[in-house]
Design a protein around this motif. Structure first.
Motif, PDB file in Angstrom:
ATOM      1  N   ILE A  69      15.855  13.889  -5.222  1.00 28.15           N
ATOM      2  CA  ILE A  69      15.419  12.378  -5.208  1.00 28.15           C
ATOM      3  C   ILE A  69      15.937  11.576  -6.292  1.00 28.15           C
ATOM      4  CG2 ILE A  69      13.424  10.928  -4.424  1.00 28.15           C
ATOM      5  CD1 ILE A  69      11.667  13.158  -3.694  1.00 28.15           C
ATOM      6  N   ARG A  70      16.970  10.631  -5.915  1.00 30.55           N
ATOM      7  CA  ARG A  70      17.458   9.775  -6.775  1.00 30.55           C
ATOM      8  C   ARG A  70      16.684   8.286  -6.480  1.00 30.55           C
ATOM      9  NH1 ARG A  70      23.671  11.416  -6.422  1.00 30.55           N
ATOM     10  NH2 ARG A  70      23.387  13.467  -7.345  1.00 30.55           N
ATOM     11  N   GLU A  71      17.104   7.313  -7.228  1.00 31.28           N
ATOM     12  CA  GLU A  71      16.224   6.396  -7.273  1.00 31.28           C
ATOM     13  C   GLU A  71      16.217   5.642  -5.995  1.00 31.28           C
ATOM     14  OE1 GLU A  71      17.679   3.910 -10.409  1.00 31.28           O
ATOM     15  OE2 GLU A  71      16.625   5.411 -11.818  1.00 31.28           O
ATOM     16  N   ASP A  72      17.449   5.595  -5.174  1.00 30.36           N
ATOM     17  CA  ASP A  72      17.753   5.091  -3.982  1.00 30.36           C
ATOM     18  C   ASP A  72      17.854   5.926  -2.733  1.00 30.36           C
ATOM     19  OD1 ASP A  72      20.073   5.191  -4.551  1.00 30.36           O
ATOM     20  OD2 ASP A  72      20.432   3.374  -4.917  1.00 30.36           O
ATOM     21  N   ALA A  73      17.877   7.300  -2.999  1.00 32.16           N
ATOM     22  CA  ALA A  73      18.371   8.110  -2.108  1.00 32.16           C
ATOM     23  C   ALA A  73      17.870   9.405  -2.250  1.00 32.16           C
ATOM     24  CB  ALA A  73      19.907   8.138  -1.776  1.00 32.16           C
ATOM     25  N   TYR A  75      19.121  13.256  -1.966  1.00 28.27           N
ATOM     26  CA  TYR A  75      20.422  13.632  -1.888  1.00 28.27           C
ATOM     27  C   TYR A  75      20.579  15.182  -1.630  1.00 28.27           C
ATOM     28  CZ  TYR A  75      25.002  15.245  -4.074  1.00 28.27           C
ATOM     29  OH  TYR A  75      26.238  15.801  -4.377  1.00 28.27           O
ATOM     30  N   THR A  87      23.849  12.247   1.932  1.00 35.52           N
ATOM     31  CA  THR A  87      23.046  11.159   0.926  1.00 35.52           C
ATOM     32  C   THR A  87      22.123  10.452   1.898  1.00 35.52           C
ATOM     33  OG1 THR A  87      24.986  10.929  -0.284  1.00 35.52           O
ATOM     34  CG2 THR A  87      23.374   9.465  -0.672  1.00 35.52           C
ATOM     35  N   VAL A  88      21.062  10.461   1.753  1.00 37.51           N
ATOM     36  CA  VAL A  88      20.180   9.941   2.776  1.00 37.51           C
ATOM     37  C   VAL A  88      19.470   8.571   1.963  1.00 37.51           C
ATOM     38  CG1 VAL A  88      18.228   9.765   4.286  1.00 37.51           C
ATOM     39  CG2 VAL A  88      19.435  11.913   3.935  1.00 37.51           C
ATOM     40  N   PRO A  89      19.888   7.373   2.332  1.00 35.24           N
ATOM     41  CA  PRO A  89      19.173   6.320   1.378  1.00 35.24           C
ATOM     42  C   PRO A  89      17.758   6.252   1.898  1.00 35.24           C
ATOM     43  CG  PRO A  89      21.099   5.660   2.363  1.00 35.24           C
ATOM     44  CD  PRO A  89      21.011   6.802   3.120  1.00 35.24           C
ATOM     45  N   VAL A  91      15.798   3.761   2.210  1.00 40.31           N
ATOM     46  CA  VAL A  91      15.366   2.668   3.092  1.00 40.31           C
ATOM     47  C   VAL A  91      15.498   3.209   4.469  1.00 40.31           C
ATOM     48  CG1 VAL A  91      15.919   0.305   3.382  1.00 40.31           C
ATOM     49  CG2 VAL A  91      16.741   1.455   1.503  1.00 40.31           C
ATOM     50  N   ARG A  92      16.471   4.075   4.861  1.00 34.29           N
ATOM     51  CA  ARG A  92      16.639   4.485   6.303  1.00 34.29           C
ATOM     52  C   ARG A  92      15.649   5.495   6.767  1.00 34.29           C
ATOM     53  NH1 ARG A  92      19.329   0.342   7.180  1.00 34.29           N
ATOM     54  NH2 ARG A  92      21.261   0.136   7.041  1.00 34.29           N
ATOM     55  N   LEU A 144       8.072   6.448  -1.267  1.00 34.49           N
ATOM     56  CA  LEU A 144       9.332   5.744  -1.680  1.00 34.49           C
ATOM     57  C   LEU A 144      10.154   5.108  -0.465  1.00 34.49           C
ATOM     58  CD1 LEU A 144      10.756   8.702  -3.855  1.00 34.49           C
ATOM     59  CD2 LEU A 144       9.951   6.465  -4.416  1.00 34.49           C
ATOM     60  N   ARG A 147       8.147   1.909  -0.401  1.00 32.39           N
ATOM     61  CA  ARG A 147       8.525   1.145  -1.388  1.00 32.39           C
ATOM     62  C   ARG A 147      10.014   0.270  -1.144  1.00 32.39           C
ATOM     63  NH1 ARG A 147       7.061   2.169  -7.386  1.00 32.39           N
ATOM     64  NH2 ARG A 147       8.485   0.605  -8.358  1.00 32.39           N
ATOM     65  N   ALA A 148      10.867   1.219  -0.664  1.00 39.59           N
ATOM     66  CA  ALA A 148      12.225   0.715  -0.536  1.00 39.59           C
ATOM     67  C   ALA A 148      12.361  -0.488   0.531  1.00 39.59           C
ATOM     68  CB  ALA A 148      13.149   1.904   0.110  1.00 39.59           C
ATOM     69  N   ASP A 149      11.230  -0.480   1.397  1.00 39.05           N
ATOM     70  CA  ASP A 149      11.145  -1.595   2.368  1.00 39.05           C
ATOM     71  C   ASP A 149      12.395  -1.769   3.103  1.00 39.05           C
ATOM     72  OD1 ASP A 149       9.965  -3.817   3.353  1.00 39.05           O
ATOM     73  OD2 ASP A 149      10.705  -5.260   1.743  1.00 39.05           O
TER      74      ASP A 149
ATOM     75  N   ASN B 423      23.167   7.449   6.987  1.00 34.50           N
ATOM     76  CA  ASN B 423      23.515   8.294   5.736  1.00 34.50           C
ATOM     77  C   ASN B 423      24.898   8.709   5.688  1.00 34.50           C
ATOM     78  OD1 ASN B 423      23.439  10.181   7.961  1.00 34.50           O
ATOM     79  ND2 ASN B 423      21.227  10.481   7.734  1.00 34.50           N
ATOM     80  N   VAL B 424      25.197   9.076   4.352  1.00 30.88           N
ATOM     81  CA  VAL B 424      26.577   9.593   4.053  1.00 30.88           C
ATOM     82  C   VAL B 424      26.499  10.809   4.028  1.00 30.88           C
ATOM     83  CG1 VAL B 424      28.276   9.115   2.558  1.00 30.88           C
ATOM     84  CG2 VAL B 424      26.862   7.245   3.158  1.00 30.88           C
ATOM     85  N   PRO B 574      11.089   4.734  -9.529  1.00 35.48           N
ATOM     86  CA  PRO B 574      10.054   5.418  -8.560  1.00 35.48           C
ATOM     87  C   PRO B 574       9.023   6.219  -9.438  1.00 35.48           C
ATOM     88  CG  PRO B 574      12.278   6.160  -7.964  1.00 35.48           C
ATOM     89  CD  PRO B 574      12.723   5.385  -9.142  1.00 35.48           C
TER      90      PRO B 574
END
Lengths: 154, 640
Positions: A69-73, A75, A87-89, A91-92, A144, A147-149, B423-424, B574
């Motif tokens: 789990i990275r800061e915005d995605a 992986y 990579t799953v953001p 936010v999505r 998360l 939070r990513a909103d 997603n990518v 986070p």
């Protein structure tokens, strides 16, 4: 969060699955032997062959699997024959499941499924987690994601 | 609102027609008398008619302030509310029979669910048009934060001005027909034919190889001709009278000869644009444009999903139209490394080899002297094919869009806004690993991506692919941050209108400052290390921007105060500690005087400030906003 590996016991689940698959796949060969089309050793060879392939695949699969789990995605890195890195953001993320199938329950494991609105990577499954680990991961991803909103996740 | 009354007999007949055909079949084949079967048919019709009457009586839809409510169902009731903001597209279709009795079918699509979410089976055409207009009007009203009631004072018919983007000319329509070719029939016949070939050959024992070949050529020729005529007829009737227009923030289309389709697509819901062509179209300078939204569900297949495709137009016109919807600039594609052509050479050579093998096997099985080695001539075409395949691949990173290009026979250029990426995916098959290349797929919620035609940069060098993957993720985060800023700014304007002027003065420039700083960090970040500083950085700045807002308003949705403890580097990471909240208990509510606030706002682990704000409200002129600007400035210098 650093790169996470799966629980080693997941190999047992996968190996078991490989055994079942080998049995199913070598059944036609056994039937052919029963009706006398093939020599005696054929079913055994086929069974062992399928089993070796399956077990090898399971072990390699375990070695390849990792997630982070990275800061915005979120992986994920996995796949033996075709290596896939997704990579799953955050936010999505639409919703997150933690689930336990019968075999997983037997092995004392659970998995976590992340859903997005995408089409090809619509649901991403992280297997081989401990039950508490899976629900922790679920809660964490949920938090998360909120939070990513993402105002409009589509 | 009710359905059109004509829909009762129409729906009943529609359901019964199949049964009646079966009955007639039975009546003619069995000794059942005509009278008896007619009686049965009448009874069925009566029952179904009764059901449809009940359906009509119990079906009701209503346009409320912010949702479309549909309550339906005879035996099991269903009440559904669809928020206007979530409606992806509205489609109206009318078949010949429906046109004759004056009804239309309305379908409202949202991104969720497995089928059409709002399917209103049969209202009058006028009502269908009204529904479409109302949905759009109310949607834009909710989007801009106004109450739908406020606007409804104006005359409902007066929508935004409709501006025509494209109307098909007879010449183009003829071309659509001429260039469309339905390959499915060939596939089917080839499949059937391959089964019957040995049988046929046994009927023709004396036939010479030459005669057989001639017969085969003639058959194949006829097959192609029939497929072509069929394809032409189908697309002619599909695209007859095609018209695409733009009205405010939505696109409207209309098409169809026998079955008339019309509908609207909100431009903000567009997921992907696809511009496709084939060698014939390229030679003539034409191309096809299709517009994808997330509305259509899997399995709806067929014509759906590309309802709003511009079937054919001059290439420059197609690009102009595409830019009208998504301004992506003029692309210049990067091709995969040249060495990858060898990979295609090997692949095609293997394919020719397999073909040779099959031909040899057939020859051996049929035992007629066929020239089985003929496919070897294809080897000559292999290098050219490999080169062409390489030449037509590529990707381009635009300002706000990723463009990819693939395919020679069916070339498609896809434009995906970064903001729409779901997603990518970076995948490398065994063979790709041997060549040290990878494929990057940018997955969207669009429909066509379900059949595996996502925007993909295929066979790029691993290093480049990894860079692209990170870049896409970054640009998505930047686009999201920009979108968020736009919303914050928007709220500000909203506020200024009704808020008191003296209080707004001070904070106005403050947000502007923070917003600008924010946007700048976003832009800066593109060049620098991708993942690390990522979204959290933007988040941090964003939180501050929103903070001024929240403080003045007396605290509401943005309880994400400035007292999130920020580490020295200004990057909010986070928090991975699980919260100790007991979810079996409802959240504690706090009465702030104006309205109640959840004690665990959205359960995000951010400090809520509803109560302390009450005691010591932030004075409007404190250093909060300046702090933001300073911090981001520092950060930028750090990065440089």
């Amino acid at each position: 969060m650093t790169t996470q590996r799966l629980h080693p016991r997941v190999r047992a689940v996968w190996v078991l699955r490989a055994v079942v698959a080998a049995l199913v796949l070598s059944a036609p060969v056994a039937v052919a032997f029963y009706f006398g089309y093939l020599p005696r050793w054929a079913p055994a060879v086929a069974g062992v062959g399928f089993l070796l392939i399956g077990v090898g695949h399971a072990i390699l699969r375990y070695r390849r699997w990792s997630y982070e789990i990275r800061e915005d995605a979120l992986y994920l890195d996995r796949g033996v024959i075709t290596q896939v890195r997704t990579t799953v953001p955050l936010v999505r993320i639409q919703h997150v499941d933690s689930r336990r199938g019968p075999i997983e329950r037997g092995a004392g494991l659970a998995s976590c499924v992340v859903y997005t609105a995408g089409s090809r990577g619509a649901d991403v499954r992280i297997p081989g987690l401990t039950p508490t680990g899976a629900s922790d991961l679920r809660e964490e991803l949920k938090r998360l994601a909120i939070r990513a909103d993402g105002e409009d996740a589509v | 609102m009710k359905l059109a009354p004509q829909s009762i007999p129409y729906r009943a007949l529609q359901k019964v027609s199949g049964v009646v055909v079966v009955l007639i079949f039975f009546a003619s084949s069995s000794d059942l008398g005509v009278a008896v079967s007619a009686g049965i048919a009448a009874a069925i019709l009566l029952v179904v008619g009764g059901y449809e009457l009940a359906y009509y009586r119990r079906y009701e839809y209503e346009l409320t302030e912010d949702t479309l409510d549909i309550s339906s169902g005879v035996i099991s009731r269903r009440e559904r509310e669809i928020p206007y903001g979530r409606i992806q597209n509205v489609d109206v279709s009318r078949s010949i029979a429906q046109r004759a009795i004056g009804v239309a079918a309305v379908d409202l699509e949202t991104a969720g669910g497995s089928s059409t979410e709002g399917s209103i089976r049969f209202v009058t055409p006028a009502e269908a048009t009204r529904l479409r207009r109302e949905v759009q009007r109310r949607k834009s009203a909710t989007a801009s934060g106004e109450r739908a009631d406020d606007v409804s004072g104006e005359s409902p018919a007066a929508g935004p001005v409709e501006e025509e983007l494209f109307a098909i000319s007879p010449r183009e329509l003829a071309m659509v027909g001429a260039l469309s070719f339905d390959g499915r029939l060939i596939g089917l016949l080839a499949f059937l034919g391959s089964g019957s070939f040995p049988v046929l050959s046994s009927y023709l024992p004396g036939a010479s190889a030459a005669a057989l070949t001639v017969a085969a050529v003639v058959a194949v020729g006829a097959l192609f001709l029939v497929s072509w005529i069929l394809g032409a007829a189908v697309s002619f009737s599909n695209y007859y009278g095609f018209r695409l227009s733009r009205a405010g923030d939505e696109l409207r289309y209309e098409r169809g000869l026998l079955r008339r389709y019309s509908g609207s697509i909100p431009t903000e819901k567009v997921q992907t644009l696809t511009i496709s062509d084939n060698p014939a179209k390229r030679a003539l300078g034409y191309a096809t444009l299709s517009i994808e939204t997330a509305g259509y569900a899997p399995g709806q297949g067929g014509d759906y999903g590309s309802q709003a495709a511009v079937p054919i137009a001059r290439i420059d016109r197609v690009y102009e139209l595409a830019r009208e919807v998504e301004p992506f600039g003029s692309p210049s594609f990067d091709r995969p490394p040249k060495r990858i052509r060898w990979r295609y050479v090997v692949r095609y050579a293997v394919m020719v080899g397999v073909l040779l093998g099959i031909a040899y096997a057939v020859n051996w099985y049929v035992a007629i002297d066929l020239p089985w080695y003929a496919p070897a001539a294809l080897l000559l075409a292999v290098p050219a094919a490999a080169h062409l395949k390489w030449k037509h691949r590529g990707y381009w990173l635009g300002e706000d869009h990723l463009l990819t290009r693939n395919g020679f026979w069916n070339r498609s250029v896809k434009a995906v806004p970064y903001y729409r990426i779901q997603n990518v995916i970076d995948s490398r098959t065994v063979f790709q690993r041997r060549w040290n290349v990878a494929t990057i797929v940018a997955d969207t919620a669009g429909t066509n991506s379900l059949v595996g035609s996502d925007a993909a940069a295929v066979d790029f060098d691993v290093a480049e692919a990894v860079k692209l993957r990170k870049e896409l993720n970054d640009r998505l985060q930047t686009a999201l941050a920009e979108q968020r800023d736009r919303r914050t700014m928007f709220e500000w304007f909203e506020d200024d209108v009704d808020g008191d002027v003296s209080a707004t003065e001070g904070r106005d420039d403050r947000t502007e400052q923070s917003v600008i700083a924010d946007a700048e960090t976003g832009r800066d970040r593109i060049g620098t290390d991708p993942v690390d500083e990522g979204g959290a950085d933007v988040d941090g700045a964003d939180v501050d921007g929103a903070d001024g807002d929240g403080a003045e308003k007396g605290g509401n949705e943005n309880s994400t105060g400035g007292d999130v403890d920020q580490p020295e580097d200004g990057v909010v990471r986070p928090d991975f500690l699980p919260s100790d909240r007991d979810y079996s208990e409802p959240a504690e509510r706090i009465d702030t005087g104006e309205y109640a606030v959840d004690r665990n706002p959205s359960d995000a682990d951010v400090a809520h400030r509803s109560d302390d704000r009450h005691q010591e409200p932030d004075p409007p002129g404190d250093g909060d906003g300046e702090g933001t600007a300073e911090r981001t400035d520092e950060e930028r210098t750090d990065e440089m």
